[in-house]
Design an enzyme around this catalytic site. Structure first.
Site, PDB file in Angstrom:
ATOM      1  N   SER A  90      22.695  17.218  52.043  1.00 14.59           N
ATOM      2  CA  SER A  90      22.011  17.248  50.749  1.00 14.59           C
ATOM      3  C   SER A  90      22.531  18.322  49.803  1.00 14.59           C
ATOM      4  CB  SER A  90      20.506  17.425  50.962  1.00 14.59           C
ATOM      5  OG  SER A  90      20.236  18.734  51.405  1.00 14.59           O
ATOM      6  N   GLY A 103      25.870  21.641  49.180  1.00 12.33           N
ATOM      7  CA  GLY A 103      27.064  22.364  49.622  1.00 12.33           C
ATOM      8  C   GLY A 103      28.166  21.465  50.151  1.00 12.33           C
ATOM      9  N   LEU A 104      28.794  21.915  51.248  1.00 14.60           N
ATOM     10  CA  LEU A 104      29.899  21.181  51.861  1.00 14.60           C
ATOM     11  C   LEU A 104      29.516  19.749  52.231  1.00 14.60           C
ATOM     12  CD1 LEU A 104      32.748  21.144  53.224  1.00 14.60           C
ATOM     13  CD2 LEU A 104      31.622  21.994  55.299  1.00 14.60           C
ATOM     14  N   TYR A 131      25.392  35.246  63.839  1.00 13.43           N
ATOM     15  CA  TYR A 131      26.111  34.077  63.321  1.00 13.43           C
ATOM     16  C   TYR A 131      27.430  33.828  64.057  1.00 13.43           C
ATOM     17  CZ  TYR A 131      28.085  30.972  59.685  1.00 13.43           C
ATOM     18  OH  TYR A 131      28.626  29.922  58.994  1.00 13.43           O
ATOM     19  N   LYS A 186      28.961  30.414  65.912  1.00 14.81           N
ATOM     20  CA  LYS A 186      30.148  29.727  65.402  1.00 14.81           C
ATOM     21  C   LYS A 186      31.278  29.736  66.425  1.00 14.81           C
ATOM     22  CE  LYS A 186      28.281  28.200  61.838  1.00 14.81           C
ATOM     23  NZ  LYS A 186      28.211  26.751  61.571  1.00 14.81           N
TER      24      LYS A 186
END
Lengths: 315, 315
Positions: B23, B25-26, B171, B175
């Site tokens: 929905s 951004g990227l 984070y 990742k």
């Protein structure tokens, strides 16, 4: 006299070392070496019987009557429990934070991704990452609050924190996550004069390895067939060598040295010259290694399809 | 005629593409490109109002009346919810598994490790790892059960999945974990003729980036100061380019190319010659980069100590 190394040594003598997963395998081997070098050693693990036996072995390695040795039972899967375990072992040291922390707790359960349940996935992260991360989290807060300088925290990842292949979809992510945590903290700990280090062992012939092999798919055993492992004692010696030397990424065997050089990222170098050589070997050799692994997996397709049918996967 | 590339292209036209975090951004930028190239596109995200607005933008990019476009609200933080969301978007396709999956959902909250609560740590793994891993888990089971060949799954990690520095202790582990999962599956998916790919974007100037900057410590902003980011459109174009080409590790800017080459591990190479050059740049350049970052952090010590006092950290 010229000094070629800028890295300070580290001496366990008289230091309080906290070892999680200390009742067997790598953790116990490490605890015994630290005791033999004069450290105060506290181990935690879950099983009280194993802890009792481990403490007997540690006592046998004692070199001075003033050494404080203790073994406490704790589950390290939550922030609360990990904080409580840390505080419990520090009581004997008047609440002072440990000088060195080695998070050796963890286990692995290799299996095919499509057969993993929700619980298998969660367990992978719990027993591969959180079981160590919560201790690091609790210890760091304690160290910074007490403004203790020069402390060292060493996590235990795996060769599978540097690379991965089929069978480790719950374990490799957790071991990669530990690497991400260690690399972040290596940078952030400069604010506090604490050191973050991480060990990447290959196969260790430990009780955990025996358990792991029970669920390990045959094709994975085949891929790993040629890998040589280390005994817990060899792994602990290698880990401690890199720890003392101040290596941020510690490896204790040539194969992991090579993978480490080929996936060093932004981590500080251990040796600029050797790593360039290893990196070259990795650059040329890893694609050749890959080809054989890929071949083994592709060759397993038909058998795997039959296996999934037999297991009722297709319903 | 000689063909220098062995990699097959991939054409979105007529394919069902499932985009999570679609929905904004990227994810949204990618969804619109896929629609413009003739794909059936399903997006999921949490906020219904944002989804409605996104669907309007997707409709504007439509090139054929037969394209099936849909936007559904779902929370992707559990196995159950991610499976339900997947099944819901597949209904419009008679229950057939998607041809391509792009897990763009996720967010980051940079802050100092010592200030992270238990919830911050858990959120880091939830919004960085599980929000994508559960979808990958659910989609893989569906693809293998349906024996669908040639499908592609692309996760979205970050430059911080290849390296890390201060501020990203919740984070970077997540990742890195995604990278561990993608590398495992790249190998394991050979059993099923599915492809596992992963994108490592640098800073993306998205709504998420604006949110992230609200909690980002100043010293981190300073370190990142010179980094150039990509717009969501640029990032989506770069991601899709690598996706179509079949790159297992996708990067879309020179800085990430260099970090990727220096931390490739056992991942398949994108280009044997270029990566050797990038690896050399990384070998020489990253330690120089490190020095400036380390300097910035060390220089921040005193100010950080004052900051922690002001925040009441020392009690």
């Amino acid at each position: 006299m010229f000094v070629f190394s800028f890295k300070k040594g580290w001496n366990p003598d008289g230091k309080h070392c906290y070892v999680t997963g200390g009742s067997s395998g790598l953790g116990l081997a490490l605890a015994k070496i630290l005791v033999a070098k004069g450290a105060h050693v506290s181990i935690v693990a879950r099983d009280q019987a194993k802890l009792d036996a481990a403490l007997v072995e540690m006592e046998a390695a004692r070199v001075s009557p003033s050494q404080k040795l203790q073994a406490k039972s704790a589950d390290l899967l939550s922030a609360t429990a990990s904080t409580a375990a840390l505080e419990a072992v520090c009581e004997l040291h008047d609440g002072a934070a440990p000088d060195a922390v080695f998070t050796c707790a963890g286990s692995s359960k290799p299996m095919f991704f499509v057969e993993m349940t929700e619980q298998d996935m969660k367990d992978g992260m719990d027993y591969g990452y959180w079981v160590q991360a919560w201790t690091v989290w609790a210890v760091t807060k304690m160290l910074v609050k007490q403004k203790k300088r020069g402390a060292k925290i060493c996590m235990v990842s795996s060769m599978l924190g540097l690379m991965s292949f089929a069978g480790y979809a719950s374990y490799a992510p957790a071991k990669h996550a530990l690497r991400g945590l260690a690399d972040t903290l290596q940078s952030e700990f400069m604010l506090y004069d604490i050191e973050s280090q991480i060990f990447f062992p290959p196969t260790i012939y430990s009780p955990g390895y025996v358990t792991e092999n029970k669920t390990k798919p045959d094709v994975i055993k085949k891929i790993e067939g040629t890998d040589e492992g280390l005994t817990p004692e060899q792994a602990a010696q290698g880990m401690l060598k890199g720890f003392v030397r101040g290596d941020n990424h510690i490896s204790a065997d040539l194969l992991t040295d090579i993978f480490r050089a080929g996936t060093r990222g932004s981590a500080p170098r251990v040796n600029f010259v050797f790593e360039a050589i290893y990196d070259f070997i990795s650059y040329v050799g890893v694609p050749i290694w890959r080809r054989s692994v890929d071949g083994a997996i592709r060759g397993h397709r038909e058998e795997h399809d039959k296996y999934l049918h037999l297991r009722g996967f297709f319903g």
